[in-house]
Write a protein that holds these residues in place. Sequence first.
Motif, PDB file in Angstrom:
ATOM      1  N   SER A 196      19.878  45.597  30.470  1.00  0.00           N
ATOM      2  CA  SER A 196      20.347  44.226  30.718  1.00  0.00           C
ATOM      3  C   SER A 196      21.661  43.964  29.979  1.00  0.00           C
ATOM      4  O   SER A 196      22.496  43.185  30.443  1.00  0.00           O
ATOM      5  CB  SER A 196      19.282  43.191  30.346  1.00  0.00           C
ATOM      6  N   TYR A 197      21.862  44.628  28.854  1.00  0.00           N
ATOM      7  CA  TYR A 197      23.158  44.543  28.152  1.00  0.00           C
ATOM      8  C   TYR A 197      24.266  45.134  29.028  1.00  0.00           C
ATOM      9  O   TYR A 197      25.357  44.586  29.128  1.00  0.00           O
ATOM     10  CB  TYR A 197      23.043  45.304  26.827  1.00  0.00           C
ATOM     11  N   LEU A 198      23.938  46.240  29.705  1.00  0.00           N
ATOM     12  CA  LEU A 198      24.948  46.903  30.546  1.00  0.00           C
ATOM     13  C   LEU A 198      25.142  46.193  31.890  1.00  0.00           C
ATOM     14  O   LEU A 198      26.261  46.114  32.394  1.00  0.00           O
ATOM     15  CB  LEU A 198      24.532  48.363  30.815  1.00  0.00           C
ATOM     16  N   CYS A 199      24.035  45.696  32.482  1.00  0.00           N
ATOM     17  CA  CYS A 199      24.098  45.249  33.883  1.00  0.00           C
ATOM     18  C   CYS A 199      23.819  43.776  34.088  1.00  0.00           C
ATOM     19  O   CYS A 199      23.900  43.292  35.217  1.00  0.00           O
ATOM     20  CB  CYS A 199      23.099  46.046  34.726  1.00  0.00           C
ATOM     21  N   GLY A 200      23.448  43.047  33.056  1.00  0.00           N
ATOM     22  CA  GLY A 200      23.190  41.615  33.207  1.00  0.00           C
ATOM     23  C   GLY A 200      21.698  41.309  33.224  1.00  0.00           C
ATOM     24  O   GLY A 200      20.846  42.198  33.207  1.00  0.00           O
ATOM     25  N   ASP A 201      21.403  40.011  33.277  1.00  0.00           N
ATOM     26  CA  ASP A 201      20.010  39.546  33.197  1.00  0.00           C
ATOM     27  C   ASP A 201      19.171  40.064  34.360  1.00  0.00           C
ATOM     28  O   ASP A 201      19.641  40.166  35.493  1.00  0.00           O
ATOM     29  CB  ASP A 201      19.982  38.010  33.220  1.00  0.00           C
ATOM     30  N   ILE A 202      17.895  40.317  34.062  1.00  0.00           N
ATOM     31  CA  ILE A 202      16.952  40.758  35.101  1.00  0.00           C
ATOM     32  C   ILE A 202      16.257  39.514  35.675  1.00  0.00           C
ATOM     33  O   ILE A 202      15.833  38.620  34.933  1.00  0.00           O
ATOM     34  CB  ILE A 202      15.915  41.741  34.514  1.00  0.00           C
ATOM     35  N   ALA A 203      16.169  39.465  37.005  1.00  0.00           N
ATOM     36  CA  ALA A 203      15.589  38.296  37.677  1.00  0.00           C
ATOM     37  C   ALA A 203      14.132  38.507  38.056  1.00  0.00           C
ATOM     38  O   ALA A 203      13.358  37.549  38.134  1.00  0.00           O
ATOM     39  CB  ALA A 203      16.397  37.979  38.936  1.00  0.00           C
ATOM     40  N   GLU A 204      13.750  39.771  38.318  1.00  0.00           N
ATOM     41  CA  GLU A 204      12.379  40.033  38.795  1.00  0.00           C
ATOM     42  C   GLU A 204      11.991  41.462  38.416  1.00  0.00           C
ATOM     43  O   GLU A 204      12.826  42.364  38.454  1.00  0.00           O
ATOM     44  CB  GLU A 204      12.348  39.886  40.320  1.00  0.00           C
ATOM     45  N   SER A 237      15.003  43.777  39.693  1.00  0.00           N
ATOM     46  CA  SER A 237      16.089  43.148  40.449  1.00  0.00           C
ATOM     47  C   SER A 237      16.891  42.328  39.460  1.00  0.00           C
ATOM     48  O   SER A 237      16.312  41.580  38.666  1.00  0.00           O
ATOM     49  CB  SER A 237      15.537  42.208  41.523  1.00  0.00           C
ATOM     50  N   PHE A 238      18.203  42.458  39.517  1.00  0.00           N
ATOM     51  CA  PHE A 238      19.066  41.762  38.562  1.00  0.00           C
ATOM     52  C   PHE A 238      19.597  40.467  39.171  1.00  0.00           C
ATOM     53  O   PHE A 238      19.680  40.324  40.400  1.00  0.00           O
ATOM     54  CB  PHE A 238      20.237  42.676  38.159  1.00  0.00           C
ATOM     55  N   CYS A 239      19.977  39.528  38.287  1.00  0.00           N
ATOM     56  CA  CYS A 239      20.504  38.238  38.755  1.00  0.00           C
ATOM     57  C   CYS A 239      21.775  38.430  39.579  1.00  0.00           C
ATOM     58  O   CYS A 239      22.094  37.596  40.422  1.00  0.00           O
ATOM     59  CB  CYS A 239      20.792  37.328  37.563  1.00  0.00           C
ATOM     60  N   ASN A 240      22.519  39.503  39.330  1.00  0.00           N
ATOM     61  CA  ASN A 240      23.767  39.716  40.078  1.00  0.00           C
ATOM     62  C   ASN A 240      23.527  40.444  41.401  1.00  0.00           C
ATOM     63  O   ASN A 240      24.476  40.833  42.080  1.00  0.00           O
ATOM     64  CB  ASN A 240      24.784  40.493  39.221  1.00  0.00           C
ATOM     65  N   GLY A 241      22.260  40.659  41.763  1.00  0.00           N
ATOM     66  CA  GLY A 241      21.952  41.283  43.049  1.00  0.00           C
ATOM     67  C   GLY A 241      21.700  42.780  42.961  1.00  0.00           C
ATOM     68  O   GLY A 241      21.203  43.389  43.920  1.00  0.00           O
ATOM     69  N   ALA A 242      22.013  43.394  41.815  1.00  0.00           N
ATOM     70  CA  ALA A 242      21.765  44.833  41.672  1.00  0.00           C
ATOM     71  C   ALA A 242      20.272  45.112  41.591  1.00  0.00           C
ATOM     72  O   ALA A 242      19.463  44.197  41.358  1.00  0.00           O
ATOM     73  CB  ALA A 242      22.450  45.347  40.405  1.00  0.00           C
ATOM     74  N   MET A 243      19.893  46.376  41.820  1.00  0.00           N
ATOM     75  CA  MET A 243      18.498  46.762  41.618  1.00  0.00           C
ATOM     76  C   MET A 243      18.441  48.031  40.783  1.00  0.00           C
ATOM     77  O   MET A 243      19.423  48.778  40.695  1.00  0.00           O
ATOM     78  CB  MET A 243      17.784  46.959  42.956  1.00  0.00           C
ATOM     79  N   GLY A 244      17.267  48.246  40.167  1.00  0.00           N
ATOM     80  CA  GLY A 244      17.200  49.402  39.285  1.00  0.00           C
ATOM     81  C   GLY A 244      15.800  49.926  39.079  1.00  0.00           C
ATOM     82  O   GLY A 244      14.814  49.220  39.295  1.00  0.00           O
ATOM     83  N   ALA A 245      15.735  51.198  38.664  1.00  0.00           N
ATOM     84  CA  ALA A 245      14.478  51.832  38.270  1.00  0.00           C
ATOM     85  C   ALA A 245      14.544  52.058  36.764  1.00  0.00           C
ATOM     86  O   ALA A 245      15.508  52.655  36.268  1.00  0.00           O
ATOM     87  CB  ALA A 245      14.308  53.160  38.991  1.00  0.00           C
TER      88      ALA A 245
END
Length: 364
Positions: A196-204, A237-245
């Motif tokens: 989250s530091y690298l990619c922003g807040d997580i939304a879900e 799922s990130f607040c900026n629309g990105a997704m991650g594992a």
Amino acid sequence: MVRLGIIGAGGMANAHMDRYREIEGCTVVACCDVVPGKAAKFAQDRGVPSSYEDYRAMLDHEALDAVAVVTTDATHAECSLEALGRGLHVLCEKPLATSLEDALRMTEAARASGRINMVNFSYRNSAAVQGAAAAIRAGAIGRVLHVEASYLQSWLVSREWGDWRTGNHLTWRLSTRHGSAGVLGDIGCHIYDMVSYLCGDIAEIQCRLRTFSKGEPNEMVGEYALDANDSFVSAASFCNGAMGAVHSTRWASGQVNSLRARIYGDGGAIDVELDRSWDEYRTCTGQEAIDRHDWRTEVCPPSPNNYQRFITAIQTGCPDPCDFAVGARVQAYLHYSQESDRLGAACPIRMTAGYLAGGPLHVA
Ligand SMILES: NC(=O)c1ccc[n+]([C@@H]2O[C@H](COP(=O)([O-])OP(=O)(O)OC[C@H]3O[C@@H](n4cnc5c(N)ncnc54)[C@H](O)[C@@H]3O)[C@@H](O)[C@H]2O)c1
């Protein structure tokens, strides 16, 4: 001179001690531990003037400016709240607490006290992590789209750090009754913080937790029930629309303590692999490099560690960004990971605006 007390004299207290020794303008004047004789031995070995077996006695008798809370996870909240209530600055170990409720209470108390409050997400000490975060924020890889991040350890199969069956410093980490939230709470908090530091807040978050059998009779070692999770896999799922594992395990033979994040955007990729380097990360950016799958190494200038930043923040009165609110946000990721596993469904992260990092990566 900042006068420090260390609460908890176990393994990690040595790391704190080593770091404070390197910093001019601070001195560790006292330490304490509930295990009889443990703080006294620590004080003798590490040259700390006073030791106690009750942290309240230490706070009563010593003229401290600040404390480092380095106890087992279950007592972070109690010790931090007591210290803040007495007007002391606090650097608390991760995870900030063992429940979201406690983490929020700690953050509100810290805000009300006006004291410096930090949580020790130690991988932020890495110049590579700092450099990669700055590069992503500056748009080096364009829009962040896809992330894969892992934190892998092997101490359930390897004896590199000792044998967890002997009731040592590893055993409480396997037992919920002893305040452990398993691999999720122990190192999941680091990888969630890093991502989250690298990619922003997580939304879900949609998460699966697993506690594998360790082959002990009744899944017990002495008084320790071996019931804490030891592997987790999350889809974020990130607040900026990105997704991650995002995933972690303690069963990863061949990996001692391995943290990695690969972040892919529409303008390139960044790979942070702390096993490879603490000060360098790799990028694949620019059309030519992307066409050739060509990675370039970026060497980052040294950055101050959490301990240095804690002392500087006390001296200057300027709060550090890695504060209790960050700890509480990560605690929310842990909380909703557990909820997601319990419900078998994705869980939205419900945090009020005051707990979100926001910033350029945050577009929701
Ligand atoms: N930031 C990092 O990278 C990092 C790395 C390792 C551990 N940690 C964290 O540091 C903390 C300590 O871990 P450790 O490896 O030193 O564990 P440890 O079990 O070796 O030591 C913890 C010590 O705290 C003492 N303690 C418990 N409750 C206490 C209380 N109320 N008052 C005084 N002492 C108390 C215990 O007796 C024990 O000696 C944990 O929260 C862990 O998650 C952080």
